[in-house]
Design a protein around this motif. Sequence first.
Motif, PDB file in Angstrom:
ATOM      1  N   ARG A   1       2.413  11.606  10.528  1.00 59.07           N
ATOM      2  CA  ARG A   1       1.030  11.169  10.314  1.00 59.07           C
ATOM      3  C   ARG A   1       0.412  10.676  11.618  1.00 59.07           C
ATOM      4  NH1 ARG A   1       3.315  12.972   5.671  1.00 59.07           N
ATOM      5  NH2 ARG A   1       1.819  12.906   3.966  1.00 59.07           N
TER       6      ARG A   1
ATOM      7  N   GLU B   1      -1.961   9.989  14.296  1.00 56.56           N
ATOM      8  CA  GLU B   1      -3.409  10.201  14.170  1.00 56.56           C
ATOM      9  C   GLU B   1      -3.888  11.320  15.103  1.00 56.56           C
ATOM     10  OE1 GLU B   1      -1.864   7.318  14.752  1.00 56.56           O
ATOM     11  OE2 GLU B   1      -2.862   5.621  13.774  1.00 56.56           O
TER      12      GLU B   1
ATOM     13  N   ARG C   1      -3.097  14.557  13.460  1.00 57.81           N
ATOM     14  CA  ARG C   1      -3.887  14.806  12.252  1.00 57.81           C
ATOM     15  C   ARG C   1      -5.333  15.198  12.537  1.00 57.81           C
ATOM     16  NH1 ARG C   1      -4.854  10.611   8.804  1.00 57.81           N
ATOM     17  NH2 ARG C   1      -4.975  11.932   6.997  1.00 57.81           N
TER      18      ARG C   1
ATOM     19  N   ARG D   1       0.343   2.257  18.141  1.00 58.97           N
ATOM     20  CA  ARG D   1       0.977   1.182  17.363  1.00 58.97           C
ATOM     21  C   ARG D   1       1.929   1.731  16.307  1.00 58.97           C
ATOM     22  NH1 ARG D   1      -0.430  -1.432  12.595  1.00 58.97           N
ATOM     23  NH2 ARG D   1       0.233  -3.616  12.483  1.00 58.97           N
TER      24      ARG D   1
ATOM     25  N   VAL E   1       9.014  -2.198   5.592  1.00 61.65           N
ATOM     26  CA  VAL E   1       7.914  -3.111   5.925  1.00 61.65           C
ATOM     27  C   VAL E   1       6.723  -2.282   6.380  1.00 61.65           C
ATOM     28  CG1 VAL E   1       7.116  -4.857   7.570  1.00 61.65           C
ATOM     29  CG2 VAL E   1       9.349  -5.097   6.474  1.00 61.65           C
ATOM     30  N   ARG E   2       5.572  -2.638   5.863  1.00 67.57           N
ATOM     31  CA  ARG E   2       4.357  -1.883   6.177  1.00 67.57           C
ATOM     32  C   ARG E   2       3.172  -2.819   6.256  1.00 67.57           C
ATOM     33  NH1 ARG E   2       4.786   1.408   0.413  1.00 67.57           N
ATOM     34  NH2 ARG E   2       6.044  -0.185  -0.582  1.00 67.57           N
ATOM     35  N   ASP E   3       2.016  -2.253   6.616  1.00 68.28           N
ATOM     36  CA  ASP E   3       0.838  -3.095   6.843  1.00 68.28           C
ATOM     37  C   ASP E   3       0.202  -3.613   5.566  1.00 68.28           C
ATOM     38  OD1 ASP E   3       0.428  -3.538   9.577  1.00 68.28           O
ATOM     39  OD2 ASP E   3      -0.191  -1.471   9.882  1.00 68.28           O
ATOM     40  N   ARG E   4       0.527  -3.041   4.461  1.00 67.48           N
ATOM     41  CA  ARG E   4       0.102  -3.652   3.209  1.00 67.48           C
ATOM     42  C   ARG E   4       1.271  -3.524   2.252  1.00 67.48           C
ATOM     43  NH1 ARG E   4      -4.664   0.704   1.687  1.00 67.48           N
ATOM     44  NH2 ARG E   4      -3.294   2.514   1.581  1.00 67.48           N
ATOM     45  N   ARG E   5       1.105  -4.077   1.058  1.00 68.60           N
ATOM     46  CA  ARG E   5       2.272  -4.241   0.225  1.00 68.60           C
ATOM     47  C   ARG E   5       2.709  -2.944  -0.455  1.00 68.60           C
ATOM     48  NH1 ARG E   5       2.934  -9.451  -3.584  1.00 68.60           N
ATOM     49  NH2 ARG E   5       5.157  -9.216  -3.974  1.00 68.60           N
ATOM     50  N   SER E   6       1.804  -2.029  -0.577  1.00 72.34           N
ATOM     51  CA  SER E   6       2.120  -0.775  -1.249  1.00 72.34           C
ATOM     52  C   SER E   6       1.320   0.337  -0.606  1.00 72.34           C
ATOM     53  CB  SER E   6       1.755  -0.891  -2.735  1.00 72.34           C
ATOM     54  OG  SER E   6       1.923   0.345  -3.384  1.00 72.34           O
TER      55      SER E   6
ATOM     56  N   ALA F   1       1.656   2.654   1.896  1.00 73.49           N
ATOM     57  CA  ALA F   1       1.444   2.809   3.336  1.00 73.49           C
ATOM     58  C   ALA F   1       2.756   3.288   3.935  1.00 73.49           C
ATOM     59  CB  ALA F   1       1.015   1.489   3.974  1.00 73.49           C
ATOM     60  N   PHE F   2       2.641   3.934   5.080  1.00 73.97           N
ATOM     61  CA  PHE F   2       3.852   4.386   5.757  1.00 73.97           C
ATOM     62  C   PHE F   2       4.552   3.186   6.399  1.00 73.97           C
ATOM     63  CE2 PHE F   2       1.290   8.149   5.314  1.00 73.97           C
ATOM     64  CZ  PHE F   2       2.221   9.041   4.820  1.00 73.97           C
TER      65      PHE F   2
ATOM     66  N   LEU G   1       6.133   0.662   8.922  1.00 68.31           N
ATOM     67  CA  LEU G   1       6.137   0.266  10.328  1.00 68.31           C
ATOM     68  C   LEU G   1       7.585   0.269  10.802  1.00 68.31           C
ATOM     69  CD1 LEU G   1       3.669  -2.752  10.161  1.00 68.31           C
ATOM     70  CD2 LEU G   1       3.229  -0.533  11.227  1.00 68.31           C
TER      71      LEU G   1
ATOM     72  N   VAL H   1      14.254  -6.029  10.038  1.00 69.47           N
ATOM     73  CA  VAL H   1      14.343  -5.238   8.809  1.00 69.47           C
ATOM     74  C   VAL H   1      15.789  -4.817   8.571  1.00 69.47           C
ATOM     75  CG1 VAL H   1      13.674  -3.023   7.774  1.00 69.47           C
ATOM     76  CG2 VAL H   1      11.942  -4.465   8.865  1.00 69.47           C
TER      77      VAL H   1
ATOM     78  N   THR I   1      10.124 -11.034   9.269  1.00 68.92           N
ATOM     79  CA  THR I   1       9.328  -9.857   9.618  1.00 68.92           C
ATOM     80  C   THR I   1       7.866 -10.163   9.919  1.00 68.92           C
ATOM     81  OG1 THR I   1       8.791  -9.479   7.302  1.00 68.92           O
ATOM     82  CG2 THR I   1      10.777  -8.399   8.155  1.00 68.92           C
TER      83      THR I   1
ATOM     84  N   GLU J   1       5.589 -10.445   7.736  1.00 67.28           N
ATOM     85  CA  GLU J   1       4.701  -9.916   6.694  1.00 67.28           C
ATOM     86  C   GLU J   1       3.880 -11.061   6.110  1.00 67.28           C
ATOM     87  OE1 GLU J   1       7.042  -6.906   4.003  1.00 67.28           O
ATOM     88  OE2 GLU J   1       8.418  -8.178   5.139  1.00 67.28           O
TER      89      GLU J   1
ATOM     90  N   ARG K   1       1.409 -12.320   3.021  1.00 62.01           N
ATOM     91  CA  ARG K   1       0.940 -12.090   1.651  1.00 62.01           C
ATOM     92  C   ARG K   1      -0.011 -13.219   1.262  1.00 62.01           C
ATOM     93  NH1 ARG K   1       3.668  -7.855   1.962  1.00 62.01           N
ATOM     94  NH2 ARG K   1       5.771  -7.570   1.121  1.00 62.01           N
TER      95      ARG K   1
ATOM     96  N   HIS L   1      -6.202  -6.353   6.932  1.00 58.42           N
ATOM     97  CA  HIS L   1      -6.027  -4.906   6.975  1.00 58.42           C
ATOM     98  C   HIS L   1      -7.045  -4.132   7.810  1.00 58.42           C
ATOM     99  CE1 HIS L   1      -3.133  -5.509   3.813  1.00 58.42           C
ATOM    100  NE2 HIS L   1      -4.032  -6.016   3.014  1.00 58.42           N
TER     101      HIS L   1
ATOM    102  N   VAL M   1     -10.192   6.898  15.803  1.00 56.63           N
ATOM    103  CA  VAL M   1      -8.884   7.501  15.591  1.00 56.63           C
ATOM    104  C   VAL M   1      -8.472   7.456  14.113  1.00 56.63           C
ATOM    105  CG1 VAL M   1      -6.432   7.159  16.100  1.00 56.63           C
ATOM    106  CG2 VAL M   1      -8.092   7.186  17.954  1.00 56.63           C
TER     107      VAL M   1
ATOM    108  N   GLN N   1      -6.146   6.901   4.646  1.00 52.55           N
ATOM    109  CA  GLN N   1      -4.725   6.815   4.956  1.00 52.55           C
ATOM    110  C   GLN N   1      -4.498   5.845   6.109  1.00 52.55           C
ATOM    111  OE1 GLN N   1      -2.034  10.331   5.572  1.00 52.55           O
ATOM    112  NE2 GLN N   1      -1.726   9.323   7.547  1.00 52.55           N
ATOM    113  N   ASP N   2      -5.328   5.958   7.133  1.00 53.47           N
ATOM    114  CA  ASP N   2      -5.106   5.162   8.334  1.00 53.47           C
ATOM    115  C   ASP N   2      -5.985   3.920   8.393  1.00 53.47           C
ATOM    116  OD1 ASP N   2      -3.136   6.806   9.453  1.00 53.47           O
ATOM    117  OD2 ASP N   2      -4.640   8.205  10.186  1.00 53.47           O
TER     118      ASP N   2
ATOM    119  N   LEU O   1      -6.808   0.960   6.491  1.00 49.57           N
ATOM    120  CA  LEU O   1      -6.248   0.318   5.303  1.00 49.57           C
ATOM    121  C   LEU O   1      -7.211  -0.673   4.688  1.00 49.57           C
ATOM    122  CD1 LEU O   1      -2.507  -0.340   6.208  1.00 49.57           C
ATOM    123  CD2 LEU O   1      -3.588   1.716   5.311  1.00 49.57           C
TER     124      LEU O   1
ATOM    125  N   VAL P   1      -4.707  -2.836  -1.514  1.00 40.60           N
ATOM    126  CA  VAL P   1      -4.450  -2.163  -2.785  1.00 40.60           C
ATOM    127  C   VAL P   1      -4.121  -3.251  -3.818  1.00 40.60           C
ATOM    128  CG1 VAL P   1      -3.694  -0.011  -1.740  1.00 40.60           C
ATOM    129  CG2 VAL P   1      -2.021  -1.798  -2.178  1.00 40.60           C
TER     130      VAL P   1
ATOM    131  N   ASP Q   1      -1.677  -5.953  -3.137  1.00 44.33           N
ATOM    132  CA  ASP Q   1      -2.011  -6.982  -2.142  1.00 44.33           C
ATOM    133  C   ASP Q   1      -2.843  -8.109  -2.732  1.00 44.33           C
ATOM    134  OD1 ASP Q   1      -0.929  -5.763   0.307  1.00 44.33           O
ATOM    135  OD2 ASP Q   1      -2.376  -4.183  -0.139  1.00 44.33           O
TER     136      ASP Q   1
END
Lengths: 342, 754
Positions: free
Chosen positions: A119, A121, A124, A147, A232-237, A239-240, A242, A317, B623, B625, B627, B663, B676, B681-682, B684, B687, B690
């Motif tokens: 993916r 960018e 794509r 990133r 681990v990703r940029d949101r909780r669900s 997303a690809f 990180l 991770v 990590t 993360e 929330r 996000h 870019v 998808q890119d 964010l 959802v 979250d």
Amino acid sequence: MQPFLFDRADSVTEALRAAPDATVVAGGTNLVDYMRLGVVSPKHLVDINGLSQETAALGRITLDHQGLRLGALVRMAEAEDHPGIRARYPVLADSLALAASRQIRTMASLGGNLLQRTRCEYFREASWPCNKRRPGSGCAALDGLNRQHAVLGTSDACIATYPGDMAQALLVLDAQVELTGPRGVRLVPVAKVHRQPGTTPYLETTLAPDELITALVVPASPWSWRSRYVKVRDRRSYAFALASAAVALDLESGRVKQARIALGGVATVPWRAEAAEAALVGKPLDEGAARVAADAAFAGARTRAHNAFKVPLGQEVLVQALLQAGALQPPPPTSRNGVTHA
Amino acid sequence: MGAPVARIDGRLKVTGQARYPADTPLHNLAHAVMVTSTIARGRIRSLDTTAAAAVPGVLLVLTRDRAQGQLTAPKFGTGGSTSIQPLNEERIWHDGQMLAIVVAETQEAAQEAADLVAVTYDHDTPSAGFDTSGVEIVAGAGASPMYPEDPKAGDFDTAFKAAPVVLDATYNTAAQHHNPMELFSTTAEWNNGRLTVYEPSQFVAGWRAQLAKQLDMDAANIRVVSEYIGGAFGSKGPMTPRTAAVALAAKLVQRPVRCVCTRAQGYTTATFRAETRQRIRMGAGRDGKIRAFSHEGWELTSRPDDYVVGGTETTARLYAYGAVHTKVQLVKADRNTPGYMRSPPETPYVFGLECAMDEMAEKLGLDPVEFRRVNDTQADPVSGKRYTSRSLMRCYDEAAAAFGWQRRLDAGVWKTGAMRDGDWLVGLGCATAVYPTQVAPCAARVRLTADGKALVQTAAHEIGTGVRTVAAQTAAQALGLSVEDVTVEMGDSALPAGPVAGGSVSTASVCSAVLKACGGIRDKLYRAATINSGPPATPESFTLRDGMAVLDSGRSAPLSALFQKLGTTQLEDYAEFAPEGSAPGAVEQLRQGNPGIMGGAKGPVLMYAFGAEFVEVRVHARTGEIRVPRMVGAFAAGRIMNPRTARSQLLGGMIWGLGAALHEMTEIDPRRARTVNRDLQDYLVPVNADVEGVEVILVPETDTEVNPAGVKGLGELGNVGTSSAIASAIYHATGRRLRDIPMRLDKLLQLQQT
């Protein structure tokens, strides 16, 4: 999007006949997206979704004492929901459940998932230079916004990340891919399917153009239940990754006999971390040992302007995945014997 | 407070029956696809349409050559998103600039041909933004009528130097795109020299006026229809150059033409929220009173247009600061022109201010809630004007109680990293929400029929806020009907002129006009009821209730009887509402495209709505993360017409704030000034996973000064302050200050390493 010829293959033989010049489509969740974006413009699409009518095994999950066989047309959601997979191969069930969204998993085939494309960018969007999309045009990501990009297995030609989750789980389960071609059927370890970019990032796999993935084959193992996938990703669900880590552990009285570790989101291919595995053997599984393994896993990392955080993140991770897998309890014996699922 | 009526168009929307502009069925429709630039700065050297024109089914490739002389460039700042009509331009001003429009029999043929348009460029090196060379910096003050001057009061330098406790910090907010679910589209149809445009729009009156100028037509021959809108958030406020270009294409092919932009094209051919950089200096006494406040902002804009948000207009007045210094500067780069996005000035600037308030509270060792209380004010520190009403601290107190803020105080208010749940560090934070209360001219027609049904017509816009429902409620209450008996027509320039769906003016403006028109009908019914009806009743005792006209305690009559008496089956009234202090002819001005928004800090008194938001965050110790398990917001916004739709607006606003905090970011390649991440998808957004607990508290507030309806718009209130509350909670959890949004885990990991 450019005009293309679309037809359906009714048999594996028919699909193979078309395969060398055509592009095979199953769930289409990646390919159709890339056709719309103009990243790929196949002249001929062959829909293989009908093949499970002729060859039922293509759409079937089989789980027995020898292990697990997943037909290539099994949908991600079907495998994710399978109670035997959840019990005996939790790393695989987790990797599926944490991928994409349920809607996409309901469409996407396992065979296609393994081969999903990066993916990145800059890959794509067709107007950027990209050695993977247009060989020799250069790499816009090297000095661009990187990133999301890989720190392991990169080259001066490409740093695009392998985006999938399931492949890492298959790696730690020593899974194989069943390929069917005009020369017959062959089994290839998942670890040998993807190619690092090197100077030829446009060559992504070792598959021959006239071969079709017909199944994923996972051997039975007495310790595959002690396996875990952390993402681990940029949101909780949805997303690809990180950074992600798949681990499977063979423990004996708290010490590591064998370990399998694979990393996602940080490498150009599904990344088996053999040095990290070796670092664990014979050690009690604790935070200290996990940290040593995590250091070993990223010893060869090469970072760019925006992705240096992937090294500490990937390490954390992995530590988490190891400690969580180590804390798992064996499933009850009934489900350990497994069930065969049609 | 009004009744919590469910949206009257909710069922239509969720069952797919609502017809959005691009759904309009038209006979003999042709399809259009835009061709856009792949460079951000330079000139078109050649544009070869040969291959495109040869694709079977292609009807037209509308390029600069073909458009020549037929499109007048838009005017920026009067409803136009930019001053550039790209089809008149040889020059490339930004990435993804419209270069041509291909029209074909089918969408597929148009797309195929669009891909075959071959463009070559003479490249120039573009400037992408703040940190690239070649940008031009100009003063924000005076650059737009919206921002005449930088608010100032007293001698900041002296007061700052003398202050015993000082803060000097820089904050950054990211570029963001609205990403409404509904894609941008234009459908144009000509009929005997009359043009109808179907397009999602937040300002049909303004667009009609714009189109008339750009196409050199009489506005009377133009109709803009936008009945349902699938999300807008400001992106469908100013008209983009595509609209006139598609209208021209339809004229040239002599067929209706529809152009639906791709998601990616929406990033460069519509507007966006530009990135800002802010420096805040604050000086306070040991008593917690702020003595000096300076807020400097740098905002990105395009080369041709000086778009300015100037959030200092609000931040300069928010607390009792003492001396105030502000300065806004525009940084002009090779980007498309930014535009309004949900609370355009407040979202970025209040982020900076509220983060600074948290930091200063810490320096003073004060509870951040108490720090706000010490500096609360009922008057503008800049002008001395009073607020009509300001319930900020009531909001803080109610939200703090519901949220359980005491937990943080009990743990030691500035003890960071002290609350932990396994691997998760827990933090609590808060911030102020504020948005100017504004109102605009609006006209409405109300028709009541003898069968007890009413029709309300106004060219306002239902962009998802619930204004259609609220208008129905207003008419139902005024005319004594049930909501089901009221039909509301909106989003059509043929209707009485309605306000722009911007500045959170819709509910106040529409309800004020509808009330006035209903009042006209009521007067007619009152006269009917009192003609030859014995002893005269006073107009005050006359009420309409449940389909009856009640003269006084003893006498009532069914509406049908009064209609009979009047010898008619329907009564109609047209009313124009103009805010207090408006220039004469405000509604006529509205028809010409001038929204005439009043309120906020502009008038003789300050009109603002306030809120307080509290959040709990959890940060993963390994990590990073982040929330947000819980958000509680309390808001005071005058009269709440419908607590159900109001809650939904505020809840959605807080979720927006969450997205902005964690996000959202439009990423621009610094070398090429190109976007870019151009799809969902890119780019964010949160959802469902979250978004966990979100609680909205509506704090009662009466304010009869703001407008006849007593309403303070709240559509843009909920997302202000949220990101600062989250930043404050992250600090409480981790001891690490993040001063840039979005706050992503890599920033925390970087801080951890240094």
